[in-house]
Design an enzyme around this catalytic site. Structure first.
Site, mmCIF file in Angstrom:
data_model
loop_
_atom_site.group_PDB
_atom_site.id
_atom_site.type_symbol
_atom_site.label_atom_id
_atom_site.label_comp_id
_atom_site.label_asym_id
_atom_site.label_seq_id
_atom_site.Cartn_x
_atom_site.Cartn_y
_atom_site.Cartn_z
ATOM 1 N N ASP A 676 -3.987 81.439 -71.919
ATOM 2 C CA ASP A 676 -3.913 81.086 -70.508
ATOM 3 C C ASP A 676 -2.673 81.677 -69.842
ATOM 4 O O ASP A 676 -1.613 81.779 -70.454
ATOM 5 C CB ASP A 676 -3.878 79.562 -70.391
ATOM 6 C CG ASP A 676 -3.883 79.088 -68.951
ATOM 7 O OD1 ASP A 676 -4.883 79.328 -68.248
ATOM 8 O OD2 ASP A 676 -2.883 78.475 -68.535
ATOM 9 N N GLU A 729 -6.249 85.826 -70.299
ATOM 10 C CA GLU A 729 -6.486 85.559 -68.881
ATOM 11 C C GLU A 729 -5.344 86.223 -68.119
ATOM 12 O O GLU A 729 -4.298 85.637 -67.874
ATOM 13 C CB GLU A 729 -6.506 84.058 -68.588
ATOM 14 C CG GLU A 729 -6.907 83.749 -67.154
ATOM 15 C CD GLU A 729 -6.177 82.555 -66.554
ATOM 16 O OE1 GLU A 729 -6.583 82.115 -65.465
ATOM 17 O OE2 GLU A 729 -5.201 82.078 -67.153
#
Length: 1007
Positions: A676, A729
């Site tokens: 993330d 990401e």
């Protein structure tokens, strides 16, 4: 050694010994005099240095007279007076026989007095020769009958219980350690009759079996049914005592048998007495005491526990609130002296540290336990070296709470990295959350603190009590805890996994093809809300069945690691090594992963190494100073989320995160990690204004430490766990996200080493296009084609994730324009376009059946929309059926996934038909087999729409049509095979004419 002053009155022993003493040397004469005072006659009270009384012969028993008894009593009374005055010195004098080694003479003199027999009397010459070699409890040197009789009577001191109080520190010059025995019992030696010892007023407490006042507390004796006199507090062993080696450590209540008695060896008498050992007080000194109380001692094991000292073994314990502490060995049961403030100590005259246990008495209970401070470190030097180097790839096996058997004892090893701490203690349910009695030791310069606590096992709650550099204290959860309490509770839990996996087949084949060359259709879910209220094991009964029915190849779990705030969806992690306890135990989570694998479904997991929350019981300023976060406030504070960023430049922090990635893949069989917020890690100026960030050493904005960390993480994971995939990401144009770490790009950096990257650009552009009314889409046509400009710069995933259906953005279907029918038609056609586009697919839960509402972590998907009783159920079920068929065709059509990362696997047929809102392209597999995908984003039907196609395909038929009636469409289809015509079109030698349904995507494949 200061000679003991003679007592007044006659001494029958001395009188009897004079004839022999006059013929001996001067040194032997002194030894005889000392022995005479140390050896009690028959039926008299012995001195504190208990020597084994030589059994009297039958002739002695027969010829004993009343006069001798009277003399014996006077001698006993005579000996008592000096002991009362100076107990420590008296004890030292009593050790003289051992120091002098004049026992043979002593025995001769004693027997001469007792029996008045000349038949066995030893000459003065013999006494002088053997004086130094004879044992303190020597047999009569001229006869072997006494030794035979001693063996027959088995006169051994057995299980002498010595309860030790502290010794007087001011008397350390004594010849023998005056360790105050709490209870001393010696096994009685055979004699003619049993007679109680007289009460000698010595400065000790009750050292004999008849309650003689000695400087120790009461103790009991294991009595044997033999008629003998009461044995005094201490017994001198008959073995291993030489003329030149006399130590208090050899004066123990050790079993002596006739077998270990040896004939004395004649040696020259010593010229001078051996120097007396210095007595060491077992009491903890003031500095150590203060640091232990304050919780700032770095080496409690060097103070507490059992330690050899001159005079024996010192035992020390720190047990606040305890009423008493007793040391229990195989032969000794000794109650330690209460030094106050929870400290207990005592000195036992033992030759070495024995195996022992502690009996700790509290009000209303007694705890029988091993001593935590009797153990060597349970963490090896190699572990410490790797931790110091930041290269311990199995860090979870070295730090945290590890149930184990250490030195043959079951317990739990607690370890924590806190280099700035002045002291660390472990507190938990096992010590009523008071860590005072459980200080940890610092291991070298690594900053690691360790303590093995015996008797502690799985299920115990614990935390670390840390003393900061300023002296203040903080109580913290374990950064490497493998199990936690259910939030909002924050304690760590001792855990050991017992799960047995059944996914061997899955693991064996998951690495057959790299992720970018294999079918990868991902269903993203939030476990806690997918079916609210279900546990891991309950989810294991439903989730694999649903996902398999829908045809997805993988699930991606939003963060599973423990997090305090449910509203963060798991993206603010406090327990990086523990699955959230909201849904069950770590083994329960393994059960879920195993069930998915056995159903043929891979498991990806969101992993959050970018930041952590500021909770004062977690990682923030863990040991009183910035530790896991960067010390520069401009670098540590995350401007968007109010959290703290990791210090990727610190090797221990980098090790903590790299090992964590490996941990999830190895321990939980996770097939991939979606990392993330990578962009926030890569740039020093991420969400920061000028002046709020500091350039790197080259003057740039790149976070070089984060780059190095991501490269190391990816390289380590791929090396250790073949078959896994890492997904970034990353929302910027950083070069080489999915390039190998050793391949340097044009920017001078090696690749970050990820396997896949989320294509955030495609997602934003395509959703923006779809949000426009069809009549306006021709002005945004390029938003659907631009992605192919950079489609092969990385290995991409096309994500429609949770981020796109929350915070007012609306669900996917609600983003579409038009009425309900058009919204659903746009939704279906968009999914068809997405599945055919180069790249892997990811779809968030609820979007597979066109849920109209935004996702809520409290409510989860609106499953009621699929209830047959609901009027619009068919509309939602049709979309769900479409997603299932998209996955099915996709998995069986290599053209759609085999060459996702290869430009030769894609060709535009028509990409500029903006007026028609039409996009058509060909996908090829490794063998060159094509699939034709046509998307039409206008709400009209276009008949005989001509498309250029390869001329080597004899016919095309529909593989999938999103406008089919079973999906809720208008059922405009191409039911028959479509044959190409020899009409060049769109730059190709052949073409076909097809009917394009309204707001639909159609896939054609060769017949």
């Amino acid at each position: 050694m200061t000679p003991r002053p003679p007592s007044s009155g006659s001494d029958p022993k001395k009188t009897a010994a004079e004839p022999a003493a006059k013929k001996a040397t001067k040194s032997v004469k002194k030894a005889v005099e000392k022995v005479e005072k140390a050896v009690a006659p028959k039926k008299a009270t012995a001195e504190k240095t208990t020597a084994k009384k030589t059994p009297a012969t039958k002739a002695t028993a027969a010829k004993e007279t009343a006069a001798k008894k009277a003399v014996t009593k006077r001698a006993a009374a005579k000996k008592a007076a000096p002991v009362k005055a100076a107990p420590v010195k008296a004890a030292a004098k009593k050790a003289t026989p051992a120091a002098k080694k004049a026992t043979a003479t002593k025995t001769t003199a004693t027997k001469a007095t007792a029996t008045k027999s000349t038949a066995t009397k030893t000459t003065a010459k013999t006494a002088a020769t053997k004086a130094a070699a004879a044992k303190p409890t020597a047999k009569k040197p001229t006869t072997k009958a006494a030794a035979t009789k001693a063996a027959a009577t088995k006169a051994t001191a057995k299980k002498a219980t010595v309860a030790v109080k502290k010794t007087a520190a001011t008397k350390t010059a004594a010849k023998r350690t005056p360790a105050p025995a709490k209870t001393v019992t010696a096994k009685k030696t055979p004699a003619a009759a049993k007679k109680p010892a007289k009460k000698t007023p010595v400065a000790t407490k009750k050292a004999t079996t008849e309650k003689t006042p000695v400087a120790t507390k009461k103790a009991t004796t294991e009595k044997t049914p033999v008629a003998t006199k009461k044995a005094p507090a201490r017994k001198v062993t008959a073995k291993k005592v030489t003329a030149k080696k006399v130590t208090a450590k050899k004066v123990t209540a050790k079993e002596v048998t006739p077998e270990n008695l040896v004939e004395p060896t004649p040696v020259p008498p010593p010229e001078a007495p051996a120097p007396a050992p210095v007595v060491v007080s077992p009491v903890i000194d003031a500095d150590d005491r203060e640091r232990l109380i304050a919780g700032t001692h770095h080496n409690p094991h060097g103070v507490l526990g059992a330690h050899p000292v001159p005079g024996g073994v010192a035992f020390r314990a720190f047990r606040p609130y305890a009423l008493s502490v007793t040391v229990v060995t195989a032969d000794v049961r000794a109650e330690l002296y209460n030094d106050g403030d929870g400290f207990f100590s005592g000195l036992l005259p033992l030759p070495e540290v024995p195996a022992y246990r502690l009996l700790v008495a509290y009000e209303g209970s007694v705890q029988d336990t091993e001593d935590a401070y009797a153990f060597l470190p349970a963490l090896g030097d190699l572990d410490l070296h790797l931790i110091g180097e930041g290269r311990h790839e199995e860090l979870w096996r070295a730090l945290g709470a590890e149930p184990m058997t250490h030195q043959g004892v079951s317990g739990t090893r607690f370890t924590v990295w806190a280099p700035n701490a002045r002291g660390v203690r472990v507190a938990g349910t096992f010590n009523f959350w008071d860590g005072s009695a459980f200080p940890m030791r610092s291991l070298g310069g690594t900053g690691v603190w360790e303590l093995f606590v015996p008797g502690i096992g799985e299920g115990e709650l614990y935390k670390f009590e840390i003393t900061r550099p300023d002296g203040s204290k903080t109580v913290r959860a374990d950064p490497l805890a493998r199990r936690t309490e259910v939030p909002p509770a924050t304690s760590s839990i001792v855990h050991a996994s017992h799960y047995e996996w059944g996914d061997e087949e899955w693991l064996a084949r998951r690495g057959d093809a790299p992720a970018h060359e294999a079918p990868l259709s991902i269903y993203e879910i939030h476990l806690a809300s997918w079916r609210p209220g279900l546990t891991y094991r309950q989810l294991a009964q439903e989730l694999p069945v649903y996902v398999k029915e829908m045809g997805f190849t993988h699930v991606e779990l939003m963060p599973v690691a423990e997090h305090p705030f449910g509203g963060s969806w798991g993206y603010q992690v406090t327990g990086f090594y523990a699955p959230t306890a909201r849904l069950g135990t770590p083994d329960d989570f393994k059960f879920l992963v195993d069930a998915l694998h056995q159903a043929g479904i891979g498991v990806l997991m969101d992993w959050v190494p970018a930041h952590f929350p500021r909770d004062d019981w977690a990682l923030a300023e863990f040991d009183g100073r910035p530790l896991y976060e960067h010390e520069d406030p401009l670098r540590s504070a995350h401007p968007d989320w109010g959290t703290l960023e990791f210090d990727y430049g610190r090797r221990e922090v980098r090790n903590f995160l790299v090992a964590n990635a490996v941990y999830w893949c190895e321990e939980f069989h996770i097939d991939g990690l979606r990392v993330d917020a990578v962009a926030s890690m890569l740039y020093l100026d991420y969400s920061r204004e000028p002046g709020q960030w500091t350039p790197n050493e080259h003057g740039g904005r790149e976070n070089l430490d984060a780059v190095a960390f991501l490269q190391e993480m990816n390289a380590t994971v791929y090396r250790r766990v073949p078959g896994v995939v890492t997904v970034a990401e990353e929302s910027t144009a950083w070069d080489g996200v999915t390039r190998a770490t050793h391949h340097v790009g044009p920017g001078g950096f090696g690749g970050l080493g990820f396997g896949l990257k989320w294509n955030m650009g495609w997602m934003h552009d395509s959703l923006d296009y779809m949000s426009h009314e069809p009549v306006h889409r021709k002005y945004h046509h390029g938003e659907m084609t631009f992605s192919m400009v950079y489609a092969y710069s990385e290995n991409y995933v096309l994500p429609i994730s949770h981020d796109e259906v929350v915070h007012g953005k609306g669900s996917l279907v609600s983003k579409m324009p038009g009425d309900w029918w058009q919204q659903r038609a746009n939704h279906r056609s968009y999914l068809g376009f997405m599945w055919a586009h180069p790249g892997k697919q990811l779809l968030f839960m609820g979007q597979e059946f066109a849920q109209g509402a935004e996702w809520s972590e409290a409510r989860g998907p609106d499953w009621w929309l699929l209830d047959p009783e609901y009027g619009a159920e068919a509309d939602h079920r049709g979309v769900r059926d479409l997603v299932r068929d998209l996955n099915t065709v996709y998995r069986h059509t290599p053209s759609l996934w085999q060459r996702d990362a290869d430009p030769s696997g894609f060709q535009w047929v028509i990409g500029d038909a903006a007026e028609d809102n039409v996009f058509a392209f060909l996908r090829y597999d490794a063998d060159g087999v094509p699939l034709l995908a046509v998307s039409h984003f206008s709400p009209v039907v276009r008949h005989d729409y001509r498309l250029g196609v390869p001329d080597d395909v004899p016919a095309w038929y529909e593989a999938l049509n999103t406008d089919a009636a079973r999906y809720g469409g208008s059922d405009v289809t191409n039911p028959d095979a479509v044959k190409p015509e020899a009409t060049a079109w769109h730059g190709r030698p052949a073409s076909i004419r097809v009917t394009l349904p309204p707001l639909a995507t159609v896939w054609f494949r060769p017949a």
